[in-house]
Design a protein around this motif. Structure first.
Motif, PDB file in Angstrom:
ATOM      1  N   ALA A  67       0.782  -1.128  -0.042  1.00  0.00           N
ATOM      2  CA  ALA A  67       0.004  -0.053   0.040  1.00  0.00           C
ATOM      3  C   ALA A  67       0.902   1.156  -0.022  1.00  0.00           C
ATOM      4  CB  ALA A  67      -0.944   0.079   1.406  1.00  0.00           C
ATOM      5  N   GLU A  68       1.988   0.965   0.676  1.00  0.00           N
ATOM      6  CA  GLU A  68       2.769   2.265   0.940  1.00  0.00           C
ATOM      7  C   GLU A  68       3.536   2.793  -0.470  1.00  0.00           C
ATOM      8  OE1 GLU A  68       6.751   3.881   3.264  1.00  0.00           O
ATOM      9  OE2 GLU A  68       5.535   2.132   4.141  1.00  0.00           O
ATOM     10  N   HIS A  69       4.196   1.572  -1.175  1.00  0.00           N
ATOM     11  CA  HIS A  69       5.193   1.761  -2.195  1.00  0.00           C
ATOM     12  C   HIS A  69       4.522   1.230  -3.727  1.00  0.00           C
ATOM     13  CE1 HIS A  69       8.342   2.717   0.674  1.00  0.00           C
ATOM     14  NE2 HIS A  69       8.152   1.325   1.254  1.00  0.00           N
ATOM     15  N   GLY A  70       3.331   0.499  -3.804  1.00  0.00           N
ATOM     16  CA  GLY A  70       2.840   0.320  -4.821  1.00  0.00           C
ATOM     17  C   GLY A  70       3.320  -0.790  -5.868  1.00  0.00           C
ATOM     18  N   PHE A  71       4.211  -1.581  -5.415  1.00  0.00           N
ATOM     19  CA  PHE A  71       4.675  -2.791  -6.194  1.00  0.00           C
ATOM     20  C   PHE A  71       3.493  -3.919  -6.213  1.00  0.00           C
ATOM     21  CE2 PHE A  71       6.111  -3.599  -1.435  1.00  0.00           C
ATOM     22  CZ  PHE A  71       5.502  -4.720  -1.187  1.00  0.00           C
ATOM     23  N   LEU A  72       3.445  -4.713  -6.979  1.00  0.00           N
ATOM     24  CA  LEU A  72       2.560  -5.889  -7.019  1.00  0.00           C
ATOM     25  C   LEU A  72       3.364  -7.102  -6.155  1.00  0.00           C
ATOM     26  CD1 LEU A  72       1.755  -6.386 -10.928  1.00  0.00           C
ATOM     27  CD2 LEU A  72       0.737  -4.698  -9.007  1.00  0.00           C
ATOM     28  N   LEU A  73       2.059  -7.749  -5.524  1.00  0.00           N
ATOM     29  CA  LEU A  73       2.207  -8.699  -4.618  1.00  0.00           C
ATOM     30  C   LEU A  73       1.845 -10.150  -5.233  1.00  0.00           C
ATOM     31  CD1 LEU A  73       3.112  -9.851  -1.768  1.00  0.00           C
ATOM     32  CD2 LEU A  73       1.039  -9.392  -1.020  1.00  0.00           C
ATOM     33  N   VAL A  74       2.947 -10.911  -5.488  1.00  0.00           N
ATOM     34  CA  VAL A  74       2.481 -12.119  -6.357  1.00  0.00           C
ATOM     35  C   VAL A  74       2.523 -13.170  -5.193  1.00  0.00           C
ATOM     36  CG1 VAL A  74       3.154 -13.666  -8.195  1.00  0.00           C
ATOM     37  CG2 VAL A  74       3.387 -11.255  -8.069  1.00  0.00           C
ATOM     38  N   ALA A  75       1.291 -13.977  -5.252  1.00  0.00           N
ATOM     39  CA  ALA A  75       1.502 -15.363  -4.481  1.00  0.00           C
ATOM     40  C   ALA A  75       1.503 -16.592  -5.296  1.00  0.00           C
ATOM     41  CB  ALA A  75      -0.054 -15.497  -3.823  1.00  0.00           C
ATOM     42  N   ASP A  76       2.744 -17.424  -5.329  1.00  0.00           N
ATOM     43  CA  ASP A  76       3.029 -18.446  -6.133  1.00  0.00           C
ATOM     44  C   ASP A  76       2.587 -19.650  -5.203  1.00  0.00           C
ATOM     45  OD1 ASP A  76       3.971 -20.611  -7.101  1.00  0.00           O
ATOM     46  OD2 ASP A  76       6.146 -20.059  -7.390  1.00  0.00           O
ATOM     47  N   GLU A  77       1.113 -20.008  -5.698  1.00  0.00           N
ATOM     48  CA  GLU A  77       0.437 -21.043  -5.141  1.00  0.00           C
ATOM     49  C   GLU A  77       0.540 -22.305  -5.835  1.00  0.00           C
ATOM     50  OE1 GLU A  77      -2.284 -20.717  -2.139  1.00  0.00           O
ATOM     51  OE2 GLU A  77      -2.690 -18.738  -2.315  1.00  0.00           O
ATOM     52  N   VAL A  78       1.532 -22.614  -6.463  1.00  0.00           N
ATOM     53  CA  VAL A  78       1.879 -23.914  -7.397  1.00  0.00           C
ATOM     54  C   VAL A  78       1.716 -25.168  -6.474  1.00  0.00           C
ATOM     55  CG1 VAL A  78       3.619 -25.164  -8.537  1.00  0.00           C
ATOM     56  CG2 VAL A  78       3.138 -22.781  -9.191  1.00  0.00           C
ATOM     57  N   ALA A  79       2.140 -24.802  -5.291  1.00  0.00           N
ATOM     58  CA  ALA A  79       2.315 -26.126  -4.239  1.00  0.00           C
ATOM     59  C   ALA A  79       1.260 -25.783  -3.256  1.00  0.00           C
ATOM     60  CB  ALA A  79       3.595 -26.077  -3.439  1.00  0.00           C
ATOM     61  N   THR A  80       0.678 -24.621  -2.966  1.00  0.00           N
ATOM     62  CA  THR A  80      -0.207 -24.739  -1.915  1.00  0.00           C
ATOM     63  C   THR A  80      -1.822 -24.565  -2.348  1.00  0.00           C
ATOM     64  OG1 THR A  80       0.089 -22.212  -1.879  1.00  0.00           O
ATOM     65  CG2 THR A  80       1.333 -23.470  -0.261  1.00  0.00           C
ATOM     66  N   GLY A  81      -2.066 -24.295  -3.700  1.00  0.00           N
ATOM     67  CA  GLY A  81      -3.332 -24.311  -4.097  1.00  0.00           C
ATOM     68  C   GLY A  81      -4.117 -25.611  -4.219  1.00  0.00           C
ATOM     69  N   PHE A  82      -5.369 -25.527  -4.255  1.00  0.00           N
ATOM     70  CA  PHE A  82      -6.416 -26.773  -4.463  1.00  0.00           C
ATOM     71  C   PHE A  82      -6.194 -27.468  -3.039  1.00  0.00           C
ATOM     72  CE2 PHE A  82      -6.431 -25.010  -8.616  1.00  0.00           C
ATOM     73  CZ  PHE A  82      -7.446 -25.597  -8.978  1.00  0.00           C
ATOM     74  N   GLY A  83      -6.417 -26.796  -2.052  1.00  0.00           N
ATOM     75  CA  GLY A  83      -6.925 -27.332  -0.909  1.00  0.00           C
ATOM     76  C   GLY A  83      -5.744 -28.085  -0.052  1.00  0.00           C
ATOM     77  N   ARG A  84      -4.401 -27.668  -0.393  1.00  0.00           N
ATOM     78  CA  ARG A  84      -3.252 -28.374   0.149  1.00  0.00           C
ATOM     79  C   ARG A  84      -2.957 -28.043   1.758  1.00  0.00           C
ATOM     80  NH1 ARG A  84      -1.409 -32.645   0.403  1.00  0.00           N
ATOM     81  NH2 ARG A  84      -1.802 -32.850  -1.951  1.00  0.00           N
ATOM     82  N   THR A  85      -3.472 -26.691   1.915  1.00  0.00           N
ATOM     83  CA  THR A  85      -3.188 -25.962   3.339  1.00  0.00           C
ATOM     84  C   THR A  85      -4.487 -25.774   4.000  1.00  0.00           C
ATOM     85  OG1 THR A  85      -3.114 -23.634   2.567  1.00  0.00           O
ATOM     86  CG2 THR A  85      -1.007 -25.151   2.291  1.00  0.00           C
TER      87      THR A  85
END
Length: 429
Positions: free
Chosen positions: A220-238
């Motif tokens: 919010a302060e600096h304006g960069f994009l935040l990327v979540a790499d959920e290749v491993a954590t997606g589809f109910g894994r966690t």
């Protein structure tokens, strides 16, 4: 071991191990894999963290067969097709249409990270900040072995040997807020994106709530994009469909692969937030990325069918329950086995820390021997830093879990005894 050289060159195995029938799988069903040497083993790694719903799901197989028969190949390269449209809508629905609006398809998790790098840098050009070209990721992270993903990967896996360009990449330690803020104070005006795994796949290290909150504040302060790499954590894994859905605010880009097709087809997807997608739309900007197989009918049919099966099987809830049982079983293992010093991870994504007879951390070759010992006991597990990873399918029943933990316990004991025997022999020699 084969006596004659074979044509197949497998990944990440030394040539001396090629041709081993004990490592050559021939079929799989449910949660078990059959090998060319005649053994059948319980899979405790969900393939390569792919098969969250187990092997041989007929609904997914039927969808793939129908798409192959009825559509064969339809391009998403300067064209659209109905399978890609449907899969994109399905993905937006499960991630949240109030935040995400567009989907780019790719063919692997590593390639999806390459796409994310392009999107982030292009986005900042569109908003008039072309100097923002640095991308930050975590030490100890894994984002694939394509050149972009390999650059992001925070482990030394030979990037210099292969000429991987990391000049525009910065790595920081996960959960170290002071280190993150130091980098931001120096370079925030140049940073296009911060790419994180919500649970680092190497070692299954979760990002803390405090660290995620700081990432969101700095975005919010600096304006960069935040990327979540959920290749491993997606589809109910966690424990949730995607791990980042637990965050107070959502990332700008979400990457998914592995469980996306239940391991049946090479596929990945990059979901773009409305903030990002609307910026490209406002400028009518064409992203410089395309792949022959990205968004083609067969993988997209598999994606839609997998999402449908996740719902039918109530797989997220099943994974939550299994994760609780797994946690209890691992706590018991830590309590009763002095070789097991701790457990990290979340849900059905865990790493067991194991030490040698003298209490020292296991060397890489000793970890490989531990994996082999557990395999000899009847189960497939994945090596991890200082131990092994347990990544069971969400569709395990209690008997499957009990068998996995039994095999792990037996393998650890056998491995420990072998190391102790070796130590005694070296002392008396």
């Amino acid at each position: 071991m084969s006596e004659t050289p074979q044509a197949f060159w497998p990944y990440l195995l030394p040539p001396s191990a090629h041709g081993d029938d004990g490592l050559c799988s021939v079929s799989a069903s449910g949660h078990r894999i059959q090998f060319a040497d005649g053994r059948e083993l319980l899979d405790g790694s969900s393939g390569l963290w792919n098969t969250n719903l187990g092997y041989g799901n007929t609904a997914i197989a039927d969808a793939i067969a129908e798409a192959a028969r009825d559509a064969s190949y339809l391009s998403a390269f300067r064209y659209e097709n109905s399978y890609a449209r449907r899969a994109a809508e399905d993905l937006v629905e499960v991630t949240g249409p109030d935040h995400y609006s567009r989907v780019l398809f790719s063919s692997s998790g590593g390639a999806a990270n390459d796409v994310a790098l392009k999107v982030a840098r292009h986005y900042h050009v569109l908003v008039g900040q072309p100097r923002r070209n640095l991308v930050v990721s975590m030490r100890g992270s894994f984002h694939g072995l394509t050149f972009g993903g390999f650059a992001l990967t925070g482990e030394d896996l030979g990037q210099r040997v292969y000429g991987v360009d990391q000049r525009l990449i910065r790595h920081v330690s996960p959960n170290e807020i002071t280190e993150l803020n130091t980098l931001m104070s120096r370079s925030a005006h140049q940073i296009a994106a911060v790419v994180v795994e919500p649970v680092l796949g190497t070692g299954t290290v979760p990002l803390s709530e405090e660290y995620v909150a700081e990432l969101l504040r700095l975005r919010a302060e600096h304006g960069f994009l935040l990327v979540a790499d959920e290749v491993a954590t997606g589809f109910g894994r966690t424990g949730t469909f995607f791990a980042s859905q637990r965050w107070p605010e959502q990332p700008d880009l979400l990457l998914t692969s592995k469980g996306l097709t239940n391991g049946t087809c090479p596929a990945s997807a990059v979901l773009a937030s409305r903030r990002v997608a609307d910026t490209f739309a406002e400028h009518d900007a064409v992203l410089g990325h395309a792949e022959t197989q990205g968004g083609s009918p067969v993988p997209c049919a598999a994606i839609s069918a997998t999402i449908g099966e996740m719902r039918r099987l109530d797989a997220v809830a099943a994974g939550q329950a299994l994760g609780e049982s797994l946690a209890a079983g691992l706590d018991a293992l830590v309590a009763e086995a002095p070789q097991v010093t701790g457990v990290t991870g979340v849900g059905c994504f865990r790493t067991i820390r194991v030490v040698g007879p003298d209490g020292s951390a296991l060397a890489p070759d000793q970890i490989a021997s531990l994996v082999a010992a557990i395999r000899a006991a009847g189960a497939i597990v994945h090596p991890g830093p200082g131990g092994v990873q347990l990544i069971p399918a969400l569709t395990y029943d209690e008997a499957d879990l009990a068998e996995l933990l039994h095999c792990v316990r037996r393998g650890i004991i056998t491995h420990h005894e072998a190391l102790a025997s070796t130590d005694v022999e070296s002392v008396t020699a």
